[in-house]
Scaffold this motif. Structure first.
Motif, PDB file in Angstrom:
ATOM      1  N   ILE A   1       0.840  -1.204   0.000  1.00 40.30           N
ATOM      2  CA  ILE A   1       0.000   0.000   0.000  1.00 40.30           C
ATOM      3  C   ILE A   1       0.872   1.251   0.000  1.00 40.30           C
ATOM      4  O   ILE A   1       0.585   2.226  -0.699  1.00 40.30           O
ATOM      5  CB  ILE A   1      -0.952  -0.008   1.214  1.00 40.30           C
ATOM      6  CG1 ILE A   1      -1.936  -1.185   1.105  1.00 40.30           C
ATOM      7  CG2 ILE A   1      -1.724   1.306   1.315  1.00 40.30           C
ATOM      8  CD1 ILE A   1      -2.856  -1.325   2.304  1.00 40.30           C
TER       9      ILE A   1
ATOM     10  N   VAL B   1      -0.365   3.799   4.614  1.00 37.62           N
ATOM     11  CA  VAL B   1      -1.653   3.169   4.939  1.00 37.62           C
ATOM     12  C   VAL B   1      -2.576   4.180   5.606  1.00 37.62           C
ATOM     13  O   VAL B   1      -3.774   4.232   5.311  1.00 37.62           O
ATOM     14  CB  VAL B   1      -1.426   1.948   5.848  1.00 37.62           C
ATOM     15  CG1 VAL B   1      -2.749   1.336   6.259  1.00 37.62           C
ATOM     16  CG2 VAL B   1      -0.563   0.915   5.146  1.00 37.62           C
TER      17      VAL B   1
ATOM     18  N   PHE C   1      -3.860   6.477   3.002  1.00 35.52           N
ATOM     19  CA  PHE C   1      -4.869   5.786   2.197  1.00 35.52           C
ATOM     20  C   PHE C   1      -6.205   5.700   2.938  1.00 35.52           C
ATOM     21  O   PHE C   1      -7.270   5.912   2.348  1.00 35.52           O
ATOM     22  CB  PHE C   1      -4.365   4.391   1.844  1.00 35.52           C
ATOM     23  CG  PHE C   1      -5.381   3.518   1.166  1.00 35.52           C
ATOM     24  CD1 PHE C   1      -5.717   3.726  -0.165  1.00 35.52           C
ATOM     25  CD2 PHE C   1      -6.018   2.499   1.861  1.00 35.52           C
ATOM     26  CE1 PHE C   1      -6.661   2.927  -0.785  1.00 35.52           C
ATOM     27  CE2 PHE C   1      -6.959   1.701   1.245  1.00 35.52           C
ATOM     28  CZ  PHE C   1      -7.283   1.909  -0.077  1.00 35.52           C
TER      29      PHE C   1
END
Length: 237
Positions: free
Chosen positions: A48, A86, A89
């Motif tokens: 990610i 992360v 995101f």
């Protein structure tokens, strides 16, 4: 021949190598799941991050910010920022979801989907991915109903499958035989994400008492993990 019981105990006592091997296997059973879990999390987080960081300008990269205030050009500070991508995101996804639920967001989404519908190849890919995402991540009850047994690939051979719903629409109208047709997903082992979509009469489907999760564990483990480990013939309480 000696009748000393201590002599028999020495014969039955396992040797050093046998005890070490037994302890190693016991430790491996404990360490392997923990290590694989951490490795999988570490790998997913890194994946990610590698997808998110190219969209972040270099000026706002964590390493650039740290060196701007605490480092120097001759001796830059190197830091591992795994995991921050992360967080970015998650924040971005929550923000997009919040905007998409509003009036302006829904209007913009409909306008963008109308443009996508005019693109032949992109339209098929987008609609397929959207349906999968809505099915997997929807908060409504769209999961499998029951685990079951069906005869596959021939009579006399049984396989675990999952009942999703009753057949509907054109499929139900054009199938011969009884009206009660079940839509069944037959997963493969050990990867249950691939499989076969089958339409079977309810009379050919044997429903199981075990939960869908327990049946999935049985499929993934290739029959090694049963819902009731002490007595597999009895359903779990």
């Amino acid at each position: 021949m000696s009748n000393d019981p201590r002599h028999d105990d020495r014969l039955r006592r396992p040797g050093l190598i046998s005890r070490l091997r037994s302890n190693f296997l016991a430790g491996l059973i404990i360490v392997a799941p923990i290590g694989l879990t951490f490795w999988l999390i570490y790998t997913v987080v890194g994946w990610i991050d590698s997808w998110v960081w190219p969209f972040v300008p270099n000026y706002y990269q964590p390493e650039a910010i740290i060196n701007r205030y605490f480092g120097s050009a001759e001796d830059p500070i190197r830091v591992n920022v795994r995991g921050i991508g992360v967080v970015i995101f998650l924040v971005f996804t929550v923000l997009v979801g919040w905007l998409g639920k509003g009036l302006i967001g829904r209007s913009f989404l409909r306008w963008a989907e109308r443009i996508v519908d005019r693109m032949p190849v992109v339209r098929s890919i987008y609609n397929g991915v959207k349906q999968i995402a809505e099915t997997v991540f929807s908060q409504r009850d769209t999961s499998f109903d029951k685990a079951c047994l069906i005869e596959y690939p021939r009579k006399g051979i049984w396989a675990i499958a999952f009942i999703s719903t009753n057949a509907k629409g054109e499929v139900k109208a054009k199938l011969p035989g009884p009206d009660d047709i079940a839509t069944v997903f037959l997963p493969t082992t050990p990867n249950p994400t691939s499989g076969f979509l089958l339409f079977l009469p309810r009379a050919d489907v044997i429903e199981l008492d075990m939960t869908v999760e327990d049946a999935a564990k049985l499929v993934i483990s290739a029959g090694l993990v049963y819902p009731n480990g002490k007595d597999p013939t009895v359903p779990p309480s």
